[in-house]
Scaffold this active site. Sequence first.
Site, PDB file in Angstrom:
ATOM      1  N   HIS A 236       7.927  -6.488  -4.029  1.00 40.14           N
ATOM      2  CA  HIS A 236       8.623  -5.325  -3.479  1.00 40.14           C
ATOM      3  C   HIS A 236       9.146  -5.634  -2.065  1.00 40.14           C
ATOM      4  O   HIS A 236      10.329  -5.473  -1.771  1.00 40.14           O
ATOM      5  CB  HIS A 236       7.660  -4.130  -3.443  1.00 40.14           C
ATOM      6  N   GLU A 237       8.249  -6.091  -1.215  1.00 39.43           N
ATOM      7  CA  GLU A 237       8.662  -6.423   0.159  1.00 39.43           C
ATOM      8  C   GLU A 237       9.697  -7.548   0.142  1.00 39.43           C
ATOM      9  O   GLU A 237      10.623  -7.570   0.949  1.00 39.43           O
ATOM     10  CB  GLU A 237       7.449  -6.811   1.021  1.00 39.43           C
TER      11      GLU A 237
ATOM     12  N   HIS B  18      13.099  -6.130  -0.213  1.00 39.21           N
ATOM     13  CA  HIS B  18      13.600  -5.641   1.081  1.00 39.21           C
ATOM     14  C   HIS B  18      14.098  -6.833   1.919  1.00 39.21           C
ATOM     15  O   HIS B  18      15.133  -6.762   2.570  1.00 39.21           O
ATOM     16  CB  HIS B  18      12.475  -4.959   1.866  1.00 39.21           C
TER      17      HIS B  18
ATOM     18  N   GLU C  79      15.458   0.714  -0.497  1.00 42.46           N
ATOM     19  CA  GLU C  79      14.426   0.841  -1.516  1.00 42.46           C
ATOM     20  C   GLU C  79      14.968   0.385  -2.882  1.00 42.46           C
ATOM     21  O   GLU C  79      14.204  -0.098  -3.713  1.00 42.46           O
ATOM     22  CB  GLU C  79      13.954   2.302  -1.554  1.00 42.46           C
TER      23      GLU C  79
HETATM   24 ZN    ZN Z   1       9.837  -0.182   0.102  1.00 45.38          ZN
END
Ligand code: ZN
Length: 499
Positions: free
Chosen positions: A263-264, A267, A293
């Site tokens: 997830h990171e 980003h 996001e």
């Molecule tokens: Zn996030």
Amino acid sequence: MEVVKRLKALLKEISVINSSVSLMHWDQRTYMPSKGAETRAEALGYLSALSFRKLISPEMGELLETLSSKNDSTSLSDLEAALVRVVKHDYEKAKAIPPELYQKFVITSSKSQTAWEKAKKENNFASFSPYLEEILKLLREMVEFYGYEEDPYDALLDNYEPGMTTSKLEHIVSELKPKLISLIENLSAHAPIDDSFLKGKFSKHAQKKLSMKALKCIGYDFNAGRLDETIHPFTITIGTGDVRVTTEYKLSEFIASLYGTIHEGGHALYEQGISPELKWTLLDSGASMGIHESQSRMMENIIGRSYEFLSFFYPKIQRAFPKTLKDVPLESFYRAVNKVKPSYVRIEADEVTYNLHIMLRFELEKALINRELEVKDLPDAWNAKMNEYFGIVPPSDSLGVLQDVHWAGGMIGYFPSYMLGNLYAVQFFNSALQEIPELKKEIAAGKLSTLREWLKEKIHKHGRIYKPEELCKRATGEELSPRYFIDYVEDKFRRIYGL
Ligand code: ZN
């Protein structure tokens, strides 16, 4: 042009200070010794205020005014025009709030977060409610200074999602909510998926190696970043060429940290893909929280939890934890990481239930700001909605209304970004699929470079040049629509559950 040069020089000053602030924040949350906290807070406070003063300085006001006046704006390049538009919006938002009010808000939200931590630990909503009342009061005052067209909540939404409005969100919610509730009912009627093998003992060393592999696989550039440990994982950009990821390793389960890292990583890919042309301009970050996001959710869920990606990556996971997983087939692992189960806690929610957690928060915080709901009635309103959407009621406020830090931190208007991110992610991925016919095959072979280049071209490189709405139209040919997300979850989860 002299004025543009002066504007860019001023933006560089601000950006350089912000870069130092980011590095100090990163250090604060990773390696700083605990006794350094007070000194660090002072230094951060000083530098942040310095950067803020430069942003709202008379010099900035004059430069922006000159550049937005008709005569001068015609000679601007597209990039310069975007620069003026975005910075002017930042400037006006920052200028709108009287400094005493802003100061009061910062101090109140800081005290309120401390009160929230205690209230959550002690399951005592009443002890937190006066702080929330105060936060709401200050935010309502700020809303009047910001101004809005239809709904006071619009002004807060704009802080995180420029261009988004309450009525647009309500439209999305009305389309999405009934579909999700009915899908969850259908899936819940089915035999639950076995995911017992995801719990056990997983060494930190093996988890770390696996997280590095996952980041390398999605194309995170370790020469322009690094991976470190923290308690609440985050990604932070120090500046062009330095985008850092953090994660937390839990020894009894590796899934949260593995998917948290991916997830990171999503980003971080966004930030690493921003055009170096935008360096030191304040345009060198994401278009909005929702668009940001979308990039993390795409990597975590649409890619990371896909059968294709796991057919490539699961053998690596098995090799990392042979004791627990060597006899677990890919099919079982795929089903386990996609298990749908109504739960109390948002951050543990699966792809199907997640957006309902957000709708609940959106509806409640909007009602709070508009004085349609009183703080003392909030826990009951929370539980009633939990029951309506999921058929479960949290056994305590700690697992209910007190679970998230956002309201305590004054971040009202933030939650919808998470839902928008999920929707944007599917819509973007869908467009990529149409333009790259071999994409699923490539993912199954662990090749994510074509997708990454597509994302870079359509989204990443532009930074904040375009508003989310325009970026979406440019990338997908149309406005954001929940239809893609609905089709995606219905197709994926009906298949997994054999409906
Ligand atoms: Zn996030």
